[in-house]
Design a protein around this motif. Structure first.
Motif, PDB file in Angstrom:
ATOM      1  N   ILE A 138      -3.464  -4.457  -4.806  1.00  0.00           N
ATOM      2  CA  ILE A 138      -2.794  -3.358  -5.487  1.00  0.00           C
ATOM      3  C   ILE A 138      -3.171  -3.450  -6.960  1.00  0.00           C
ATOM      4  CG2 ILE A 138      -0.570  -2.376  -6.155  1.00  0.00           C
ATOM      5  CD1 ILE A 138       0.597  -3.510  -3.571  1.00  0.00           C
ATOM      6  N   GLN A 152       3.968   1.187  -4.519  1.00  0.00           N
ATOM      7  CA  GLN A 152       2.653   1.025  -3.888  1.00  0.00           C
ATOM      8  C   GLN A 152       2.774  -0.093  -2.859  1.00  0.00           C
ATOM      9  OE1 GLN A 152       1.000   0.235  -7.892  1.00  0.00           O
ATOM     10  NE2 GLN A 152      -0.736   1.488  -7.207  1.00  0.00           N
ATOM     11  N   SER A 169      -3.435   2.163   2.679  1.00  0.00           N
ATOM     12  CA  SER A 169      -2.137   1.740   2.175  1.00  0.00           C
ATOM     13  C   SER A 169      -1.116   2.867   2.242  1.00  0.00           C
ATOM     14  CB  SER A 169      -2.296   1.262   0.731  1.00  0.00           C
ATOM     15  OG  SER A 169      -3.200   2.102   0.039  1.00  0.00           O
ATOM     16  N   ILE A 226      -4.788   1.456  -4.685  1.00  0.00           N
ATOM     17  CA  ILE A 226      -4.700   0.367  -3.707  1.00  0.00           C
ATOM     18  C   ILE A 226      -6.011   0.362  -2.941  1.00  0.00           C
ATOM     19  CG2 ILE A 226      -3.281  -0.728  -1.952  1.00  0.00           C
ATOM     20  CD1 ILE A 226      -1.085   1.268  -2.616  1.00  0.00           C
TER      21      ILE A 226
END
Length: 220
Positions: free
Chosen positions: A165, A156, A188, A184
């Motif tokens: 996150i 991520q 992202s 997120i």
């Protein structure tokens, strides 16, 4: 399907406080000026849709790698997995899925397996569509060991607008393919590092649906 199901989607609990904040600000804006209030209504609706968490039908055929995120494939290239994971310094095929602020941001496990390691790395907040975002931006990486003992890494990555996150899993957890493992907030990217020798079945620019779109077939 009912007409309301088309427009009203379940919202992830993570988004409730943000929708509430937007709603309160909207009431304040209405007290100042109706036009500002209606702008607030639009932003509140957008916030609700940002945190939408619709049910997905995950393919159950063995060996499939499915997309962990909604969005568009922005990069397909050889790359070394995040170094904080302590994996061999060997380049693997990396598929990057870029999520705009209009995509659903709940992330789902691309394969079934045990979460062998999780590594968080603070960093910058560059545009997540850029190649160097994989190296420079804040990120959270998972190593998932599958039943055949092969591993798959999913990362991520925070973006230009993203500032948090969120992970729903932990080391030692066993995930099902398509199971929610994080999100997120506000734009992202997700990087998927395929096992050695596995070729992706997607192309740059292709639209992905988390939990449904097949990225690769491990059996080929």
């Amino acid at each position: 399907m009912r007409m309301t199901d088309t427009f009203i989607k379940p919202m992830h609990p993570e988004g409730r406080k943000f929708v509430a904040i937007f709603a309160v600000i909207t009431l304040v804006l209405f007290a100042i000026e109706d036009v500002l209030g209606w702008i607030g209504v639009g932003l509140t609706v957008w916030c609700y849709y940002f945190f939408r968490d619709p049910e997905r039908v995950t393919p159950d055929a063995p060996g499939l790698v499915i997309s962990p995120a909604d969005g568009v494939v922005s990069l397909i290239e050889p790359a070394v997995p995040p170094r904080e994971l302590g994996l061999p310094e060997e380049a693997l095929t990396r598929v990057s899925v870029f999520m705009s602020v209009f995509n659903c941001h709940v992330n789902r496990a691309p394969v079934a397996g045990k979460v062998e390691k999780i590594a968080y790395k603070p960093g910058k907040f560059l545009n997540a569509s850029l190649d160097k975002a994989s190296e420079d931006n804040e990120r959270n990486s998972l190593v998932i060991r599958m039943e055949d003992d092969r591993i798959l890494t999913v990362t991520q990555i925070a973006g230009l607008v993203a500032r948090r996150i969120v992970s729903f899993t932990q080391e030692g957890a066993v995930l099902d393919r398509g199971e929610r493992f994080g999100l997120i907030r506000f734009g992202s990217r997700l990087d998927i590092y395929l096992p050695e020798g596995v070729e992706p079945s997607v192309k740059i620019g292709q639209t992905m649906i988390a939990g449904e779109t097949v990225i690769a077939d491990l059996s080929k």
